[in-house]
Design a protein around this motif. Structure first.
Motif, mmCIF file in Angstrom:
data_model
loop_
_atom_site.group_PDB
_atom_site.id
_atom_site.type_symbol
_atom_site.label_atom_id
_atom_site.label_comp_id
_atom_site.label_asym_id
_atom_site.label_seq_id
_atom_site.Cartn_x
_atom_site.Cartn_y
_atom_site.Cartn_z
ATOM 1 N N GLU A 63 114.421 55.796 23.086
ATOM 2 C CA GLU A 63 115.492 56.250 22.097
ATOM 3 C C GLU A 63 114.630 56.875 20.950
ATOM 4 N N THR A 64 113.391 56.904 21.050
ATOM 5 C CA THR A 64 112.732 57.659 19.863
ATOM 6 C C THR A 64 112.583 58.964 20.279
ATOM 7 N N GLY A 65 112.712 59.123 21.774
ATOM 8 C CA GLY A 65 112.344 60.563 22.285
ATOM 9 C C GLY A 65 110.908 60.752 22.924
ATOM 10 N N TYR A 66 110.328 59.480 23.445
ATOM 11 C CA TYR A 66 109.156 59.250 23.923
ATOM 12 C C TYR A 66 109.455 58.814 25.523
ATOM 13 N N HIS A 67 109.207 59.655 26.311
ATOM 14 C CA HIS A 67 109.842 59.452 27.748
ATOM 15 C C HIS A 67 109.022 59.054 28.638
ATOM 16 N N LYS A 68 107.750 58.804 28.408
ATOM 17 C CA LYS A 68 106.659 58.288 29.575
ATOM 18 C C LYS A 68 107.105 57.089 30.094
ATOM 19 N N TYR A 69 107.771 56.141 29.591
ATOM 20 C CA TYR A 69 107.983 54.949 29.895
ATOM 21 C C TYR A 69 109.740 54.597 30.475
ATOM 22 N N ASP A 70 110.312 55.599 30.635
ATOM 23 C CA ASP A 70 111.831 55.764 30.959
ATOM 24 C C ASP A 70 111.990 54.985 31.983
ATOM 25 N N SER A 71 111.138 54.491 32.584
ATOM 26 C CA SER A 71 111.663 53.667 34.168
ATOM 27 C C SER A 71 111.455 52.131 33.931
ATOM 28 N N LEU A 72 111.083 51.962 32.557
ATOM 29 C CA LEU A 72 110.808 50.320 32.441
ATOM 30 C C LEU A 72 111.766 49.837 31.455
ATOM 31 N N LEU A 73 111.981 48.508 31.838
ATOM 32 C CA LEU A 73 112.935 47.631 31.177
ATOM 33 C C LEU A 73 112.021 46.618 30.580
ATOM 34 N N GLU A 74 112.135 46.050 29.319
ATOM 35 C CA GLU A 74 111.286 44.924 28.930
ATOM 36 C C GLU A 74 111.882 43.536 29.418
ATOM 37 N N ILE A 75 111.256 43.140 30.228
ATOM 38 C CA ILE A 75 111.374 41.829 30.865
ATOM 39 C C ILE A 75 110.730 40.752 29.563
ATOM 40 N N ASN A 76 111.897 40.049 28.900
ATOM 41 C CA ASN A 76 111.444 39.251 27.782
ATOM 42 C C ASN A 76 111.121 37.857 28.494
ATOM 43 N N ASN A 77 110.227 37.707 29.125
ATOM 44 C CA ASN A 77 109.729 36.263 29.400
ATOM 45 C C ASN A 77 108.676 35.643 28.457
ATOM 46 N N ALA A 78 108.095 34.522 28.759
ATOM 47 C CA ALA A 78 107.018 34.047 27.938
ATOM 48 C C ALA A 78 105.777 35.016 28.239
ATOM 49 N N ASP A 79 105.410 35.536 29.396
ATOM 50 C CA ASP A 79 104.385 36.397 29.534
ATOM 51 C C ASP A 79 104.298 37.618 28.562
ATOM 52 N N TYR A 80 105.754 38.177 28.449
ATOM 53 C CA TYR A 80 105.558 39.436 27.818
ATOM 54 C C TYR A 80 105.355 38.906 26.426
ATOM 55 N N ARG A 81 106.145 38.062 25.842
ATOM 56 C CA ARG A 81 105.628 37.622 24.413
ATOM 57 C C ARG A 81 104.402 37.277 24.072
ATOM 58 N N ASN A 82 103.621 36.810 25.170
ATOM 59 C CA ASN A 82 102.160 36.727 24.811
ATOM 60 C C ASN A 82 101.678 37.993 24.887
ATOM 61 N N HIS A 83 101.899 38.792 25.715
ATOM 62 C CA HIS A 83 101.548 40.215 25.419
ATOM 63 C C HIS A 83 101.507 40.848 24.116
ATOM 64 N N ILE A 84 102.772 40.775 23.723
ATOM 65 C CA ILE A 84 103.092 41.052 22.081
ATOM 66 C C ILE A 84 102.010 40.561 21.182
ATOM 67 N N ILE A 85 101.955 38.978 21.241
ATOM 68 C CA ILE A 85 101.108 38.629 20.477
ATOM 69 C C ILE A 85 99.682 38.903 20.321
ATOM 70 N N GLN A 86 99.459 39.237 21.892
ATOM 71 C CA GLN A 86 97.792 39.759 21.847
ATOM 72 C C GLN A 86 97.736 41.043 21.289
ATOM 73 N N PHE A 87 98.783 41.876 21.587
ATOM 74 C CA PHE A 87 98.908 43.250 20.886
ATOM 75 C C PHE A 87 98.734 43.357 19.348
#
Ligand code: ZN
Ligand code: ZN
Length: 603
Positions: A72-96
């Motif tokens: 939605e910001t106009g950066y289209h490299k990841y257009d095929s991806l949906l964020e699956i908001n599970n524990a693993d994903y949240r851990n990744h964000i915290i690491q980031f």
């Protein structure tokens, strides 16, 4: 009025060339002063270039973490991806977050340029906000309406940034992930607030129903092979089954200990600090808004008293001041355009506002980026009566649109009430806010500020505060010929901003009831019942955002006074505005620190 703004601006490549030019110039000056310049200063050029590289790496990694926002910001490299908001994903964000907090720490801020110091502060705040959202706010647990994949997919269908076939292929990949997306949602939901639960049921059902229709239409128009089309429809059907499953899960939830929609003061204070980024606490802003409300009532009473005989002849004045103001406002509001003149009136006003701003030396307006007034596109309909659509940071030369909702098909009563709200006076103030010198003007300046960080992580209170400040500033400089009617309607408009803040703080930290809220909005802020009920719904479903308008407004007014005090008769309003906007959409407190330090150095 809400404003849809995909913030702005520069591709990393462009930043490099701008920065390089600036640094070449800088090194020439340094060479000329070589004898009294410590060599370390020259090294800072390289040091800041490293920081620019770091910023670009940060943005790249951020888009990988938030692919839907990237789209939605106009950066289209990841257009095929949906964020699956599970524990693993949240851990990744915290690491980031932790990794980048470390990276930021490794830079010596005394060697960073002023602009990079600001960017570092903005990134830091963004990272803290992400951590707070996951670990403390936890809306991912209690707000079921935070899950809705249909909006993002509809956006891809309606925005024409790539050939339809490419977009549909990416949409197909997203649809494939929708069952996992809602599976994670179901696992996350715990004791949701009943209000957000209800909203999630309405929005997810409605969202996918309209997506289904538009996607099938688009498939028909596309040149995809029959096999590809069949695959997409299969994924679509599975996605719809997953949404229906999510909705029935929500409907059947026992939810005996549903969380209150009220945030509570502890979370509220933290969220306010991270999201609004004000130098004031929310309590200070609340007290200030309270004082402003009283001030506005006094001003309005004075004007209403003066205007009474003009509109009511010898009829005796109502004893109750609020009733007096309300009667005069109601009468003045009948002065409005016809339904089919709404858009053309707005169109005509933009050049008039531009002329006023230029004639009165208020701020330079760049003529090369014209504003196009258009009828609100169908997919936005019902969201807002008027809004600005701005080009994103990756599409700097895209058009800026002023979307105006059409009143076609409205019944007479609804149209009349809307037109009274946007009567001949308030319509001008609306245009000041949305267009000139409000959102649109600010956006053009922001587009010229060489920072991808300020573009993507723009501060909402600065952006809204500027538009609200612009309204007052125009009237102060004689816009509307100081007509008492204009001022009265301005004060009513400003009162809405002030009461947004009072309402938000009171509801989320002080248990304000529905009746108390309605009293504040209809009696003390002179709003129609329908508008007030809409605001009540908004304050239940959102938090903190409603304070951004007044907070930014107050901070900008305060900063202007501070600058006046320091500069005395050297203060120049036009220069103040241009300098203020030159930093991009940064938090006012950071702009303030920079402007005051620059002024002190000049002395
Ligand atoms: Zn009328
Ligand atoms: Zn706005």
């Amino acid at each position: 009025m809400t404003t849809k703004r995909n913030h702005l601006h520069l591709l990393p490549e462009i930043i490099y060339s701008v920065m390089k030019k600036a640094f070449t110039f800088l090194s020439i000056i340094l060479l000329m002063n070589a004898c009294n310049t410590p060599p370390a200063t020259t090294d800072n050029t390289e040091y800041n270039k490293n920081f620019d590289d770091y910023k670009n790496r940060f943005v790249e990694q951020m888009w990988a973490m938030y692919p839907m926002w990237a789209t939605e910001t106009g950066y289209h490299k990841y257009d095929s991806l949906l964020e699956i908001n599970n524990a693993d994903y949240r851990n990744h964000i915290i690491q980031f977050v932790n990794q980048h907090l470390d990276s930021l720490q490794s830079f010596d801020s005394t060697k960073l340029s002023d602009l990079n110091k600001m960017d570092a502060a903005i990134i830091n705040n963004f990272l803290q906000l992400n951590k707070f959202n996951i670990e403390e706010l936890k809306a991912w647990q209690w707000n079921p309406s935070s899950y809705n994949a249909s909006g993002n997919i509809s956006y891809m269908l309606s925005e024409n940034y790539e050939p339809l076939e490419n977009r549909i292929r990416n949409i197909g990949k997203k649809l494939e992930q929708v069952p996992a997306y809602y599976q994670a949602a179901k696992e996350n939901i715990q004791n949701p607030s009943p209000e957000h639960l209800q909203l999630a049921i309405e929005q997810n059902k409605g969202g996918f129903e309209s997506l289904q229709t538009t996607l099938k239409d688009s498939l028909g128009e596309s040149t995809l092979s029959t096999d590809e089309k069949t695959n997409i429809v299969t994924y679509l059907n599975k996605a719809i089954a997953a949404v229906e499953d999510y909705v029935s899960f929500l409907k059947n939830l026992k939810n005996e200990n549903g969380r209150s929609f009220r945030l509570g003061s502890e979370l509220y204070a933290k969220k306010f600090n991270l999201e609004i980024e004000s130098s004031y606490s929310y309590e200070q802003i609340y007290d200030s808004a309270m004082q402003r409300k009283n001030y506005l009532h006094i001003q309005m009473a004075t004007i209403a008293t003066k205007l009474w005989s003009k509109y009511f002849g010898n009829t005796p004045l109502p004893e109750d001041t609020l009733a007096l103001i309300s009667k005069v406002i109601d009468t003045i509001s009948t002065n409005h355009v016809k339904p089919d003149e709404f858009q053309t009136t707005i169109e005509k006003q933009i050049p008039e506002l531009e002329k006023f701003v230029t004639d009165h030396n208020l701020i330079y307006l760049d003529p090369s980026k014209p504003l196009k007034v258009r009828k609100e596109p169908a997919y936005m309909a019902g969201v807002a009566g008027a809004s600005i659509s701005a080009p994103g940071p990756y599409d700097k030369n895209g058009n800026t649109y002023y979307n105006v909702g059409s009143l076609a098909g409205w019944d007479a009563q609804r149209a009349e009430s809307y037109l009274r709200e946007y009567n001949n006076y308030t319509l001008q103030i609306l245009n000041i806010h949305e267009a000139v010198p409000g959102h649109y003007t600010q956006l053009v300046y922001s587009n010229n500020s060489p920072s991808i960080i300020k573009a993507i992580l723009g501060n909402g209170a600065m952006v809204e505060g500027w538009a609200v400040y612009g309204e007052l500033m125009m009237l102060e400089n004689g816009y509307g010929n100081n007509e008492p009617e204009m001022w009265l309607m301005y004060y009513k408009w400003n009162l809405r901003t002030v009461c947004n803040t009072l309402l938000d703080v009171s509801v989320h930290t002080r248990n304000m009831t529905h009746d108390e809220a309605m009293h504040l909005l209809t009696k003390e802020a002179f709003q129609q019942n329908a508008e007030a009920e809409g605001k009540w719904r908004r304050v239940m479903l959102t938090n903190v955002q409603l304070t951004s308008y007044y907070t930014g407004f107050k901070e900008i007014c305060d900063l202007r006074e501070e600058c006046k005090k320091i500069q005395g008769n050297k203060f120049d309003l036009k220069k103040f505005h241009e300098k203020f906007l030159s930093f991009g959409s940064a938090p006012v407190k950071l702009i303030r620190a920079q402007m005051l330090s620059d002024l002190k150095q000049q002395k």
